[in-house]
Motif scaffolding. Structure first.
Motif, PDB file in Angstrom:
ATOM      1  N   GLY A  61       7.305  -0.691  -0.178  1.00 47.68           N
ATOM      2  CA  GLY A  61       6.015  -1.173   0.314  1.00 47.68           C
ATOM      3  C   GLY A  61       6.113  -1.564   1.776  1.00 47.68           C
ATOM      4  N   GLU A  62       5.098  -2.268   2.232  1.00 46.32           N
ATOM      5  CA  GLU A  62       4.989  -2.580   3.663  1.00 46.32           C
ATOM      6  C   GLU A  62       5.725  -3.877   4.024  1.00 46.32           C
ATOM      7  OE1 GLU A  62       0.918  -2.253   5.025  1.00 46.32           O
ATOM      8  OE2 GLU A  62       1.169  -4.064   6.221  1.00 46.32           O
ATOM      9  N   ALA A  63       5.241  -4.974   3.482  1.00 43.06           N
ATOM     10  CA  ALA A  63       5.786  -6.282   3.855  1.00 43.06           C
ATOM     11  C   ALA A  63       5.304  -7.305   2.836  1.00 43.06           C
ATOM     12  CB  ALA A  63       5.291  -6.685   5.240  1.00 43.06           C
ATOM     13  N   PRO A  64       6.041  -8.396   2.680  1.00 46.67           N
ATOM     14  CA  PRO A  64       5.585  -9.430   1.742  1.00 46.67           C
ATOM     15  C   PRO A  64       4.246 -10.024   2.171  1.00 46.67           C
ATOM     16  CG  PRO A  64       7.834  -9.859   2.523  1.00 46.67           C
ATOM     17  CD  PRO A  64       7.286  -8.745   3.362  1.00 46.67           C
ATOM     18  N   GLY A  65       3.464 -10.416   1.172  1.00 47.52           N
ATOM     19  CA  GLY A  65       2.248 -11.184   1.426  1.00 47.52           C
ATOM     20  C   GLY A  65       2.515 -12.647   1.090  1.00 47.52           C
ATOM     21  N   ALA A  66       1.435 -13.422   0.933  1.00 47.36           N
ATOM     22  CA  ALA A  66       1.592 -14.863   0.708  1.00 47.36           C
ATOM     23  C   ALA A  66       2.340 -15.158  -0.604  1.00 47.36           C
ATOM     24  CB  ALA A  66       0.224 -15.525   0.689  1.00 47.36           C
ATOM     25  N   PRO A 108       9.231  -9.203  -4.313  1.00 51.46           N
ATOM     26  CA  PRO A 108       8.208  -8.291  -3.808  1.00 51.46           C
ATOM     27  C   PRO A 108       7.157  -7.942  -4.863  1.00 51.46           C
ATOM     28  CG  PRO A 108      10.245  -7.086  -4.232  1.00 51.46           C
ATOM     29  CD  PRO A 108      10.534  -8.550  -4.467  1.00 51.46           C
ATOM     30  N   PHE A 109       5.967  -7.685  -4.393  1.00 54.36           N
ATOM     31  CA  PHE A 109       4.869  -7.182  -5.227  1.00 54.36           C
ATOM     32  C   PHE A 109       4.633  -8.039  -6.475  1.00 54.36           C
ATOM     33  CE2 PHE A 109       5.481  -3.346  -2.656  1.00 54.36           C
ATOM     34  CZ  PHE A 109       4.161  -3.023  -2.392  1.00 54.36           C
ATOM     35  N   VAL A 110       4.295  -9.304  -6.246  1.00 49.34           N
ATOM     36  CA  VAL A 110       3.935 -10.171  -7.374  1.00 49.34           C
ATOM     37  C   VAL A 110       2.479 -10.650  -7.290  1.00 49.34           C
ATOM     38  CG1 VAL A 110       6.269 -10.990  -7.892  1.00 49.34           C
ATOM     39  CG2 VAL A 110       4.884 -12.213  -6.188  1.00 49.34           C
ATOM     40  N   ALA A 149      11.257  -2.475  -2.969  1.00 52.68           N
ATOM     41  CA  ALA A 149      11.598  -3.176  -1.720  1.00 52.68           C
ATOM     42  C   ALA A 149      10.471  -2.934  -0.717  1.00 52.68           C
ATOM     43  CB  ALA A 149      12.931  -2.678  -1.180  1.00 52.68           C
ATOM     44  N   ASN A 150      10.608  -3.532   0.424  1.00 53.19           N
ATOM     45  CA  ASN A 150       9.610  -3.387   1.486  1.00 53.19           C
ATOM     46  C   ASN A 150      10.267  -2.973   2.791  1.00 53.19           C
ATOM     47  OD1 ASN A 150       6.965  -4.242   0.438  1.00 53.19           O
ATOM     48  ND2 ASN A 150       7.973  -6.206   0.072  1.00 53.19           N
ATOM     49  N   VAL A 151       9.460  -2.425   3.698  1.00 55.60           N
ATOM     50  CA  VAL A 151       9.960  -2.127   5.049  1.00 55.60           C
ATOM     51  C   VAL A 151      10.374  -3.436   5.725  1.00 55.60           C
ATOM     52  CG1 VAL A 151       9.320  -1.231   7.324  1.00 55.60           C
ATOM     53  CG2 VAL A 151       8.555  -0.044   5.250  1.00 55.60           C
ATOM     54  N   TYR A 190      -0.880   6.184  -1.847  1.00 54.19           N
ATOM     55  CA  TYR A 190      -1.668   5.049  -1.351  1.00 54.19           C
ATOM     56  C   TYR A 190      -1.035   3.721  -1.753  1.00 54.19           C
ATOM     57  CZ  TYR A 190      -5.355   8.421  -0.355  1.00 54.19           C
ATOM     58  OH  TYR A 190      -6.064   9.467   0.137  1.00 54.19           O
ATOM     59  N   HIS A 191      -1.242   2.715  -0.907  1.00 49.71           N
ATOM     60  CA  HIS A 191      -0.759   1.365  -1.191  1.00 49.71           C
ATOM     61  C   HIS A 191      -1.664   0.734  -2.252  1.00 49.71           C
ATOM     62  CE1 HIS A 191       0.371  -2.819  -0.636  1.00 49.71           C
ATOM     63  NE2 HIS A 191       1.416  -2.401   0.064  1.00 49.71           N
ATOM     64  N   PRO A 192      -1.089  -0.013  -3.197  1.00 48.85           N
ATOM     65  CA  PRO A 192      -1.933  -0.654  -4.221  1.00 48.85           C
ATOM     66  C   PRO A 192      -3.038  -1.543  -3.639  1.00 48.85           C
ATOM     67  CG  PRO A 192       0.400  -0.929  -4.760  1.00 48.85           C
ATOM     68  CD  PRO A 192       0.345  -0.246  -3.435  1.00 48.85           C
TER      69      PRO A 192
HETATM   70  N1  URA Z   1       2.358  -5.622  -0.243  1.00 49.11           N
HETATM   71  C1  URA Z   1       3.533  -5.038   0.096  1.00 49.11           C
HETATM   72  O1  URA Z   1       3.555  -4.042   0.803  1.00 49.11           O
HETATM   73  N2  URA Z   1       4.634  -5.585  -0.365  1.00 49.11           N
HETATM   74  C2  URA Z   1       4.664  -6.645  -1.157  1.00 49.11           C
HETATM   75  O2  URA Z   1       5.747  -7.068  -1.536  1.00 49.11           O
HETATM   76  C3  URA Z   1       3.430  -7.199  -1.503  1.00 49.11           C
HETATM   77  C4  URA Z   1       2.292  -6.692  -1.057  1.00 49.11           C
END
Ligand code: URA
Length: 262
Positions: free
Chosen positions: A109-114, A122-124, A149-151, A223-225
């Motif tokens: 994915g791209e990067a962690p969010g809040a 990641p991705f919770v 994982a994320n970039v 596509y990104h979720p």
């Molecule tokens: N979006 C992302 O790309 N990565 C995450 O871990 C969460 C949301």
């Protein structure tokens, strides 16, 4: 009396640390104010990757081979203490990865969010819940059996887009994760992951659904979720991409009966 030259010894820990950061592309070291007027030991060294090192279109990225790290745990430890870009000052936690990768499938994915910044996983958040659904209900796999994982390993404030110098600083970590996990297939979720994995500036609309390669591994951009949450009508295309991934892995496509001899 002739003065003796003070050439740094190769086994000097400071020299070794500086060599390590030089290999990562760091060209400047910023010292906290306390250290500026005293010995180096007065405060932590905070290296930052120079934005000038960020890849320009058409130039090959630097790769730091996984051999630089002993194992995945060493990569995780390096990420946990990373101060290569300004995101180290705003993050709550670093977000390294989730899952075992037993199925030899890795999502990027791209990067962690809040939510990820708070939990370290990641991705919770909402997008993560959709990703879990895509993996489990869609693909018929367990989330724990893939690797996610994320970039970027740290949250950009306010979920802004990653900056080129942040991506450049984090690059060796994702490269090493890929080298150690050795997935049979990589899935790039959204523009930033797909462009990172395929070293291209092409838009995701043109990349999705077409196989590419990174580190010798087939890459499927999709596509990104988060985008799918905003535009659910595009889920059909994402599902087509994930079916391609299942075919590549030689796994059954849930809901599709395999006729004998077909
Ligand atoms: N979006 C992302 O790309 N990565 C995450 O871990 C969460 C949301």
């Amino acid at each position: 009396m002739p003065s003796r030259s003070r050439r740094p010894r190769r086994d000097d820990p400071l020299t070794a640390a500086l060599g390590y950061f030089r290999d990562l592309g760091v060209r400047e070291i910023h010292l906290p104010a306390a250290a500026a007027s005293g010995p180096l030991a007065a405060g932590p060294v905070v290296p930052t990757a120079s934005p000038a090192r960020a890849r320009r279109p058409g130039t090959a990225p630097e790769r730091v081979p996984a051999a630089r790290f002993e194992d995945l745990a060493a990569v995780e430890a390096a990420v946990a203490g990373c101060q290569l870009c300004g995101l180290c000052r705003t993050r709550t936690r670093t977000v390294f990865a989730d899952g075992t990768g037993r199925r030899r499938l890795m999502f990027v994915g791209e990067a962690p969010g809040a939510d990820e910044d708070a939990s370290g996983v990641p991705f919770v958040g909402r997008a993560g819940q959709l990703l879990t659904k895509m993996i489990e209900a869609g693909m018929g796999l367990s989330r724990q059996d893939v690797y996610i994982a994320n970039v970027l390993k740290c949250r950009p404030p306010g979920n802004r887009n990653p900056e080129p110098d942040e991506i450049a600083s984090c690059r060796p970590y994702l490269d090493a994760q890929i080298d150690f996990v050795k997935p049979a297939v990589l899935v790039g979720l959204g523009k930033f992951a797909a462009q990172f994995l395929l070293e291209t500036e092409e838009p995701i609309t043109r990349l999705r659904g077409r196989w590419g390669v990174r580190q010798g591994i087939p890459v499927m951009p999709t596509y990104h979720p988060s985008f799918l949450l905003r535009q659910p009508e595009r889920k059909k295309e994402a599902w087509e991409d994930l079916q391609e991934v299942l075919r590549k892995l030689g796994l059954p496509i849930p809901g599709k009966r395999t006729e004998p001899g077909s």
